[in-house]
Design a protein around this motif. Structure first.
Motif, PDB file in Angstrom:
ATOM      1  N   HIS A   7       0.846  -1.201   0.000  1.00 38.76           N
ATOM      2  CA  HIS A   7       0.000   0.000   0.000  1.00 38.76           C
ATOM      3  C   HIS A   7       0.883   1.253   0.000  1.00 38.76           C
ATOM      4  N   HIS A   9       1.145   5.382  -2.080  1.00 41.22           N
ATOM      5  CA  HIS A   9       0.477   6.354  -2.962  1.00 41.22           C
ATOM      6  C   HIS A   9       1.538   6.970  -3.873  1.00 41.22           C
ATOM      7  N   GLU A  93      -8.503   2.432  -1.532  1.00 41.32           N
ATOM      8  CA  GLU A  93      -8.891   2.159  -0.179  1.00 41.32           C
ATOM      9  C   GLU A  93     -10.255   2.761   0.108  1.00 41.32           C
ATOM     10  N   HIS A 154      -5.689  -2.185   5.833  1.00 42.61           N
ATOM     11  CA  HIS A 154      -4.420  -1.501   5.630  1.00 42.61           C
ATOM     12  C   HIS A 154      -4.089  -0.627   6.831  1.00 42.61           C
ATOM     13  N   ASP A 204       2.426   3.012   3.073  1.00 39.72           N
ATOM     14  CA  ASP A 204       1.481   4.129   2.963  1.00 39.72           C
ATOM     15  C   ASP A 204       2.225   5.397   2.507  1.00 39.72           C
TER      16      ASP A 204
HETATM   17 ZN   LIG Z   1      -3.340   5.004   1.942  1.00 47.57          ZN
END
Ligand SMILES: [Zn+2]
Ligand SMILES: [Zn+2]
Length: 259
Positions: A7, A9, A93, A154, A204
């Motif tokens: 996970h 971005h 998500e 997550h 993340d």
């Molecule tokens: Zn995230």
């Protein structure tokens, strides 16, 4: 060694200056898979494009609870179209965030339900974001029969009871750099008690840099701090934990399984 960032971005503008270098750094260290998160309101198409560019990158698409107020008549159709992309692993998500309350809570719940239904319709797992909304999250997952598709929690921040519920519903538990924070002793106990086959690792990124980089831009190679921490908690080597969490990642997403 190999490892996986389940996970991140990567299409946010924090990575505009050096995205390919960031990816190369992680790859050189042993990154096997990376899943970049696409927002239906923002960067889902960019996430798809990045996944098309690198054979070890996959993506998700969904509307984050922060943006739930932006869900409209065309959203489900757009999301279903994205879901047909062969490199999309999960709807997400999605979930609930009562910490920031960027969207009204009743709207968050509605849009969460809509997206779980959509995931069941297309037969794909979900990636869940939940913050300070644990009871509502578990209730909705149960009412919407999310166990039929499973997926991942997550950046897990719940307690042992929540982790057991999630496992019972067919979800895996992904830990981020927050597992390494000084004040995360309780979370480390939860992680230590979980069966290793349920564990996933994530950054993340660009958020949530692990200790001692806390507050700086995070990037995929730093998932190694999470792998190390989980290895220590499960009394194994980082190499073995990197391998295990990578196999778990493959098992979590049907589109990664050989047909
Ligand atoms: Zn995230
Ligand atoms: Zn999140």
């Amino acid at each position: 060694m190999i490892f996986t960032d389940s996970h991140a971005h990567l299409t946010l503008d924090a990575f505009d200056p050096d995205r390919e270098e960031v990816i190369a750094r992680a790859r050189e260290a042993g990154l096997r898979y990376l899943c970049t998160i696409g927002s239906l309101a923002r960067d889902a198409d960019a996430a798809a494009a990045l996944a098309e560019k690198h054979d070890f990158i996959y993506f998700t698409a969904g509307l984050h609870p922060h943006d739930a107020r932006l869900w409209d008549d065309g959203s489900a159709e757009r999301l279903e179209a994205l879901a047909r992309h062969p490199r999309l692993l999960a709807i997400g998500e999605i979930g609930l965030d009562y910490h920031y309350d960027h969207s009204p809570r009743d709207r968050q719940r509605e849009v969460f339900r809509e997206q779980i239904r959509l995931a069941r319709r297309v037969g794909l797992p979900i990636a869940i974001h939940t913050r300070e909304a644990h009871d509502d999250t578990l209730r909705i997952l149960e009412e919407e029969r999310a166990a039929e598709v499973g997926g991942v929690f997550h950046c897990f921040s719940g307690n042992g009871a929540m982790a057991r519920f999630a496992a019972g519903q067919g979800f895996r538990i992904s830990f981020s750099g927050s597992l390494t924070f000084k004040n995360a002793a309780e979370l480390r106990t939860v992680a230590a008690d979980l069966p290793a086959r349920l564990l996933l690792t994530e950054t993340d990124a660009p958020f949530l840099s692990p200790h001692p980089h806390r507050g700086k831009r995070n990037e995929p190679v730093r998932v190694l701090a999470v792998v190390d921490q989980l290895a220590e908690l499960h009394r194994t080597t980082p190499e073995a934990m990197g391998e295990e969490t990578t196999r778990n990642f493959e098992a979590a997403f049907p589109r990664l399984r050989p047909r």
